[in-house]
Design a protein around this motif. Structure first.
Motif, PDB file in Angstrom:
ATOM      1  N   ARG A  22       0.822  -1.367   0.130  1.00 47.68           N
ATOM      2  CA  ARG A  22      -0.058  -0.314   0.153  1.00 47.68           C
ATOM      3  C   ARG A  22       0.694   0.991   0.052  1.00 47.68           C
ATOM      4  O   ARG A  22       1.061   1.865  -1.061  1.00 47.68           O
ATOM      5  CB  ARG A  22      -0.673  -0.440   1.387  1.00 47.68           C
ATOM      6  CG  ARG A  22      -2.321   0.967   1.007  1.00 47.68           C
ATOM      7  CD  ARG A  22      -2.172   2.251   1.134  1.00 47.68           C
ATOM      8  NE  ARG A  22      -1.816   2.109   3.230  1.00 47.68           N
ATOM      9  CZ  ARG A  22      -0.704   3.562   3.477  1.00 47.68           C
ATOM     10  NH1 ARG A  22      -0.566   4.657   2.659  1.00 47.68           N
ATOM     11  NH2 ARG A  22      -0.585   4.061   4.955  1.00 47.68           N
ATOM     12  N   ASP A  23       1.746   1.469   0.999  1.00 54.99           N
ATOM     13  CA  ASP A  23       2.554   2.746   1.127  1.00 54.99           C
ATOM     14  C   ASP A  23       3.167   2.537   0.402  1.00 54.99           C
ATOM     15  O   ASP A  23       4.065   3.360  -0.594  1.00 54.99           O
ATOM     16  CB  ASP A  23       2.613   3.739   2.485  1.00 54.99           C
ATOM     17  CG  ASP A  23       2.733   4.680   3.079  1.00 54.99           C
ATOM     18  OD1 ASP A  23       2.460   5.089   1.717  1.00 54.99           O
ATOM     19  OD2 ASP A  23       3.162   5.590   3.996  1.00 54.99           O
ATOM     20  N   HIS A 211       4.078   4.720  12.650  1.00 53.57           N
ATOM     21  CA  HIS A 211       3.953   4.826  11.373  1.00 53.57           C
ATOM     22  C   HIS A 211       4.900   5.907  10.775  1.00 53.57           C
ATOM     23  O   HIS A 211       4.342   6.768  11.319  1.00 53.57           O
ATOM     24  CB  HIS A 211       2.590   4.792  10.424  1.00 53.57           C
ATOM     25  CG  HIS A 211       2.352   4.911   9.308  1.00 53.57           C
ATOM     26  ND1 HIS A 211       2.172   3.984   7.950  1.00 53.57           N
ATOM     27  CD2 HIS A 211       3.114   5.813   8.261  1.00 53.57           C
ATOM     28  CE1 HIS A 211       1.739   4.512   7.054  1.00 53.57           C
ATOM     29  NE2 HIS A 211       3.026   5.195   6.791  1.00 53.57           N
ATOM     30  N   HIS A 213       7.762   7.745   7.981  1.00 53.50           N
ATOM     31  CA  HIS A 213       8.607   8.492   7.071  1.00 53.50           C
ATOM     32  C   HIS A 213       9.647   8.912   7.165  1.00 53.50           C
ATOM     33  O   HIS A 213      10.378   9.066   8.155  1.00 53.50           O
ATOM     34  CB  HIS A 213       7.265   9.430   6.173  1.00 53.50           C
ATOM     35  CG  HIS A 213       6.179   8.480   5.967  1.00 53.50           C
ATOM     36  ND1 HIS A 213       6.169   7.703   4.595  1.00 53.50           N
ATOM     37  CD2 HIS A 213       5.300   7.936   6.141  1.00 53.50           C
ATOM     38  CE1 HIS A 213       5.278   7.590   4.341  1.00 53.50           C
ATOM     39  NE2 HIS A 213       4.784   7.707   5.757  1.00 53.50           N
ATOM     40  N   ASN A 247       9.099   4.427   4.051  1.00 51.57           N
ATOM     41  CA  ASN A 247       9.289   3.791   5.305  1.00 51.57           C
ATOM     42  C   ASN A 247       9.325   3.218   5.807  1.00 51.57           C
ATOM     43  O   ASN A 247      11.122   3.543   6.165  1.00 51.57           O
ATOM     44  CB  ASN A 247       7.733   3.480   4.537  1.00 51.57           C
ATOM     45  CG  ASN A 247       6.460   3.778   4.128  1.00 51.57           C
ATOM     46  OD1 ASN A 247       6.575   4.319   3.275  1.00 51.57           O
ATOM     47  ND2 ASN A 247       5.504   3.902   5.339  1.00 51.57           N
TER      48      ASN A 247
HETATM   49 ZN    ZN Z   1       2.340   6.612   5.327  1.00 49.34          ZN
END
Ligand code: ZN
Ligand code: KIV
Length: 397
Positions: A22-23, A211, A213, A247
């Protein structure tokens, strides 16, 4: 498979939520085909990932199909589909994960003033109403609902606590507090988790999730800090692929917890011997090369060229390696022959190649090797072979 889950461990368990599909797939140039997504999902399941975020079902029919197919085939891990705080998104995500053995809807809404003012054009109170409505809708579809407060790290703590309390009241079982723009430092991120968990009255009803980055190169450090602050789920991707600078890298988090269990006593359910295979599978599926010096899975992660290091490695592996290559699925350490290599490594290389040279011959070959290494960037086994054969031929003349 890892033994986590089968044996009694004194360590706290940290859930690994993988968002490569997804990301990760969302970053420019990382698009994967339907078949590649299934292969990656199978690999993630095999290596022990707890939650696979399979995609963003409303984004396209292709994404919906991939999430549905992954939900239908994965038997062990939870399969999550992402949804904005929009009724149609949540319905589509619910539909996509419907056949999963363990389905999750992951819904998110922004909480920071900059997002509320410029992107959403909504007041704080309006966003709280949206949270109640959308989390309730998701909970009516599945038992397992994750709520994320997008841009949590740029959200004033009082409002963040109100938003989290609202999401838990509406039925969220996991609360994710993302560092969406990679802005936080480890101390700040740890403190944010601690504060929210202490201040929100119903906090113990949810699992907290990090989560991160990597805009400042802090994604893994921040994820580890979040665990210290009470997070028990970390969201990450294979090879650290993802929006902008990426990520947090799954392999780095897993191995940091494994290698430094003395100061970070947390277990994951990941079988680390799959890490290299997973890295290669993702790199080839999304055509993203892995940087040579990437921690854990880079081509140089277990390669040594300097003479001093090679000498140390020949005497004891732990002189310059803090984990074995085998522990992450790499066949062996490589002593790369180059201009920085010393006699000890050169002799060991010759022995490995089946040559036994006398002292004078060895000295002569070593001098030629150094001269060659000065001219050439890479000295391959064939170069050494040619050089020794030439050396032996002149000795016979
Ligand atoms: Zn993200
Ligand atoms: O970075 C982010 O905030 C996200 C959310 C959708 C969780 O990816």
């Amino acid at each position: 498979m890892s033994n986590a889950g089968n044996t009694v461990s004194a360590k706290d368990r940290v859930l690994i939520f993988d968002t490569t599909l997804r990301d990760g797939e969302q970053c420019p140039g990382a698009t994967m085909t339907f078949e590649e997504k299934l292969e990656v999902a199978d690999m993630l399941d095999m290596m022990g990932v707890d939650i696979i975020e399979a995609g963003f079902p409303i984004a396209s029919d292709g994404d919906f199909e991939a999430v549905s197919a992954i939900a239908g085939r994965i038997k062990r891990a939870t399969v999550a589909g992402l949804a904005r705080a929009i009724s149609a998104d949540i319905a589509r995500a619910g539909e996509a994960v419907r056949h999963a053995a363990r389905p999750r809807i992951h819904t998110f809404v922004s909480t920071s003033p900059i997002h509320l003012q410029h992107q959403m054009r909504k007041s704080e109170e309006e966003v709280l109403e949206i949270i109640t409505r959308t989390v309730t809708q998701a909970r009516n579809l599945v038992e397992d609902v994750e709520w994320s407060g997008m841009d949590a790290t740029r959200t004033p703590i009082d409002y963040l606590c109100r938003a989290v309390e609202t999401a838990i009241k509406a039925g969220a079982t996991t609360i994710n507090l993302p560092d969406t723009v990679g802005y936080a430092t480890p101390d700040e991120y740890r403190a944010m988790f601690k504060a929210v968990r202490e201040r929100v009255p119903n906090a113990d009803r949810a699992i907290f999730s990090a989560h991160c980055h990597n805009d400042l190169g802090l994604a893994v450090a921040n994820s580890l800090a979040a665990i210290e602050g009470g997070a028990r789920q970390v969201e990450c991707t294979i090879n650290g692929i993802g929006e902008r600078a990426g990520n947090a890298a799954l392999e780095e988090i897993v191995m940091a917890l494994r290698v430094r269990g003395d100061v970070m006593p947390y277990d994951t359910g990941i079988d680390a011997t799959y890490l290299m295979r997973a890295s290669k599978a993702v790199s080839s599926a999304c055509s993203f090369p892995v940087q040579y010096n990437k921690a854990i899975v880079g081509r140089n992660a277990f390669a040594h060229e300097s003479g001093i290091h090679q000498d140390g490695m020949l005497k004891h592996q732990q002189t310059y390696e803090i984990m074995t290559p085998a522990s992450v699925g790499v066949t062996k350490t490589s002593l790369v022959m180059g201009k920085h290599s010393g006699r000890a490594a050169f002799r060991s290389k010759l022995t490995e190649m089946g040559y036994t040279l006398g002292d004078n011959q060895l000295e002569d070959a070593f001098t030629r090797f150094k001269a060659l290494a000065d001219r050439k960037k890479h000295v391959y086994d064939e170069d050494i072979e040619a050089l020794v054969d030439e050396n032996l031929a002149t000795a016979h003349d």
